[in-house]
Design a protein around this motif. Structure first.
Motif, PDB file in Angstrom:
ATOM      1  N   PRO A  44      41.431  47.180  33.607  1.00 51.68           N
ATOM      2  CA  PRO A  44      40.906  46.898  32.265  1.00 51.68           C
ATOM      3  C   PRO A  44      39.931  47.962  31.742  1.00 51.68           C
ATOM      4  O   PRO A  44      39.607  47.934  30.557  1.00 51.68           O
ATOM      5  CB  PRO A  44      40.175  45.569  32.455  1.00 51.68           C
ATOM      6  CG  PRO A  44      39.730  45.588  33.881  1.00 51.68           C
ATOM      7  CD  PRO A  44      40.791  46.337  34.633  1.00 51.68           C
ATOM      8  N   ALA A  81      30.194  48.540  36.697  1.00 47.94           N
ATOM      9  CA  ALA A  81      31.624  48.290  36.910  1.00 47.94           C
ATOM     10  C   ALA A  81      31.845  46.879  37.448  1.00 47.94           C
ATOM     11  O   ALA A  81      32.774  46.178  37.042  1.00 47.94           O
ATOM     12  CB  ALA A  81      32.197  49.325  37.875  1.00 47.94           C
ATOM     13  N   GLU A  82      30.965  46.473  38.339  1.00 50.55           N
ATOM     14  CA  GLU A  82      31.068  45.129  38.913  1.00 50.55           C
ATOM     15  C   GLU A  82      30.914  44.066  37.813  1.00 50.55           C
ATOM     16  O   GLU A  82      31.698  43.123  37.727  1.00 50.55           O
ATOM     17  CB  GLU A  82      29.965  45.003  39.974  1.00 50.55           C
ATOM     18  CG  GLU A  82      29.595  43.603  40.378  1.00 50.55           C
ATOM     19  CD  GLU A  82      30.224  43.238  41.705  1.00 50.55           C
ATOM     20  OE1 GLU A  82      30.136  44.073  42.625  1.00 50.55           O
ATOM     21  OE2 GLU A  82      30.774  42.124  41.794  1.00 50.55           O
ATOM     22  N   ARG A  83      29.913  44.270  36.957  1.00 49.52           N
ATOM     23  CA  ARG A  83      29.677  43.301  35.873  1.00 49.52           C
ATOM     24  C   ARG A  83      30.843  43.258  34.887  1.00 49.52           C
ATOM     25  O   ARG A  83      31.176  42.203  34.360  1.00 49.52           O
ATOM     26  CB  ARG A  83      28.380  43.639  35.136  1.00 49.52           C
ATOM     27  CG  ARG A  83      27.126  43.338  35.947  1.00 49.52           C
ATOM     28  CD  ARG A  83      26.904  41.841  36.077  1.00 49.52           C
ATOM     29  NE  ARG A  83      26.760  41.232  34.758  1.00 49.52           N
ATOM     30  CZ  ARG A  83      25.609  41.122  34.119  1.00 49.52           C
ATOM     31  NH1 ARG A  83      24.497  41.543  34.673  1.00 49.52           N
ATOM     32  NH2 ARG A  83      25.568  40.570  32.927  1.00 49.52           N
ATOM     33  N   LEU A  84      31.455  44.404  34.609  1.00 44.69           N
ATOM     34  CA  LEU A  84      32.528  44.460  33.614  1.00 44.69           C
ATOM     35  C   LEU A  84      33.905  44.235  34.244  1.00 44.69           C
ATOM     36  O   LEU A  84      34.890  44.086  33.534  1.00 44.69           O
ATOM     37  CB  LEU A  84      32.507  45.815  32.896  1.00 44.69           C
ATOM     38  CG  LEU A  84      31.243  46.138  32.072  1.00 44.69           C
ATOM     39  CD1 LEU A  84      31.291  47.584  31.571  1.00 44.69           C
ATOM     40  CD2 LEU A  84      31.093  45.179  30.892  1.00 44.69           C
ATOM     41  N   GLY A  85      33.967  44.239  35.583  1.00 47.12           N
ATOM     42  CA  GLY A  85      35.256  44.122  36.267  1.00 47.12           C
ATOM     43  C   GLY A  85      36.094  45.385  36.115  1.00 47.12           C
ATOM     44  O   GLY A  85      37.330  45.326  36.136  1.00 47.12           O
ATOM     45  N   TYR A  86      35.440  46.543  35.961  1.00 48.40           N
ATOM     46  CA  TYR A  86      36.131  47.812  35.745  1.00 48.40           C
ATOM     47  C   TYR A  86      36.300  48.591  37.056  1.00 48.40           C
ATOM     48  O   TYR A  86      35.627  48.345  38.042  1.00 48.40           O
ATOM     49  CB  TYR A  86      35.328  48.686  34.766  1.00 48.40           C
ATOM     50  CG  TYR A  86      35.440  48.282  33.314  1.00 48.40           C
ATOM     51  CD1 TYR A  86      36.093  47.111  32.915  1.00 48.40           C
ATOM     52  CD2 TYR A  86      34.862  49.081  32.317  1.00 48.40           C
ATOM     53  CE1 TYR A  86      36.177  46.754  31.568  1.00 48.40           C
ATOM     54  CE2 TYR A  86      34.947  48.728  30.968  1.00 48.40           C
ATOM     55  CZ  TYR A  86      35.596  47.576  30.601  1.00 48.40           C
ATOM     56  OH  TYR A  86      35.680  47.235  29.284  1.00 48.40           O
ATOM     57  N   HIS A  87      37.149  49.598  37.016  1.00 46.97           N
ATOM     58  CA  HIS A  87      37.295  50.546  38.120  1.00 46.97           C
ATOM     59  C   HIS A  87      36.127  51.529  38.077  1.00 46.97           C
ATOM     60  O   HIS A  87      35.455  51.646  37.053  1.00 46.97           O
ATOM     61  CB  HIS A  87      38.612  51.324  37.980  1.00 46.97           C
ATOM     62  CG  HIS A  87      39.819  50.440  37.959  1.00 46.97           C
ATOM     63  ND1 HIS A  87      40.353  49.901  39.106  1.00 46.97           N
ATOM     64  CD2 HIS A  87      40.569  49.974  36.932  1.00 46.97           C
ATOM     65  CE1 HIS A  87      41.396  49.148  38.780  1.00 46.97           C
ATOM     66  NE2 HIS A  87      41.542  49.173  37.462  1.00 46.97           N
TER      67      HIS A  87
END
Ligand code: C5P
Length: 226
Positions: A126, A24-30
């Motif tokens: 996102p 999630a951190e790498r993709l900027g996701y929740h």
């Protein structure tokens, strides 16, 4: 297009939480830690004085109270912390006792149904990385990538042991192994949303992989699925 969801399901202590947070951190996701919701129902029940042992759960009135509790769970998430009814329960939800209570209440179809809308509400732009037991089979069946993460029972007990010791909590490897095997057996055997890979899930055994190798594998699958 639908909001993207990456599902990570698997047994206890297979590293789902660590993997979900890193991806999630790498993709900027929740992130959705669905196990925390079942743990919160267990904690909330304890605080409300509702017993969750096998005998209590045989009573339909108790099941109805638990479902009502799950339906309006007074929970708030933020800054990596969890509040239940205004109390910070970030530590308490991670306890072995909360995990065992979660495993018992999560076998109840009424409790699972009560938590569906709350879980699906985490699907926001996102995108979302969801970790649990039935993310790919029940909660987000249309997810473009479903990972079923496993590791040997010995590896998982060892990891849980190190996690507890590093937090300064007492731990015994044999009882941890017995607890996680009991919990997995219950999760697999239950009729409601049993722990099993979705038909379109990709299996990943990380017994011999580092966290980084596991994260890289999943990120490369995600790039190919997008
Ligand atoms: O993943 P975690 O150990 O926090 O989950 C605690 C318990 O909650 C699991 O043993 C399982 O019984 C239940 N659970 C579930 N469905 C999920 C997530 C957790 O039944 N999606």
């Amino acid at each position: 297009a639908r909001i993207p969801v990456l599902c990570i399901d698997g047994p206890t202590a297979s590293g789902k939480g660590t993997l979900a947070a890193a991806v999630a951190e790498r993709l900027g996701y929740h992130v959705l830690d669905s196990g925390a919701l079942y743990r919160l129902v267990g904690l909330a029940a304890e605080r409300a004085g509702i017993a969750t042992d096998e005998a209590a759960l045989a009573d339909p009135a108790v099941v109805a109270r638990l479902a009502a509790l799950a339906e309006r769970l007074p929970v708030r998430f933020g800054d990596g912390r969890i509040w239940l009814d205004g109390d910070d329960v970030t530590q308490a939800v991670r306890s072995e006792a909360a995990g065992m209570a979660a495993s018992r209440v999560s076998a109840l179809p009424a409790v699972r149904a009560a938590l569906l809308a709350l879980q699906r509400g985490f699907r926001r732009l996102p995108g979302l990385v969801a970790d649990g037991r039935d993310m790919g089979t029940v909660v987000f069946p249309d997810a473009p990538l479903k990972v079923f993460l496993t590791a040997s029972a010995a590896t998982r007990a060892q990891r849980r042991y190190e996690q507890l010791i590093s937090r300064g909590e007492p731990a015994n490897i044999d009882s941890l192994l017995a607890d996680l095997e009991a919990r997995d057996a219950r999760d697999r055997a239950r009729a409601a949303a049993p722990l099993k890979p979705a038909e379109d899930a990709l299996l990943l055994d990380n017994s011999a992989l580092s966290v980084d190798e596991t994260v890289q594998t999943v990120l490369s699958w995600w790039q190919r699925r997008q």
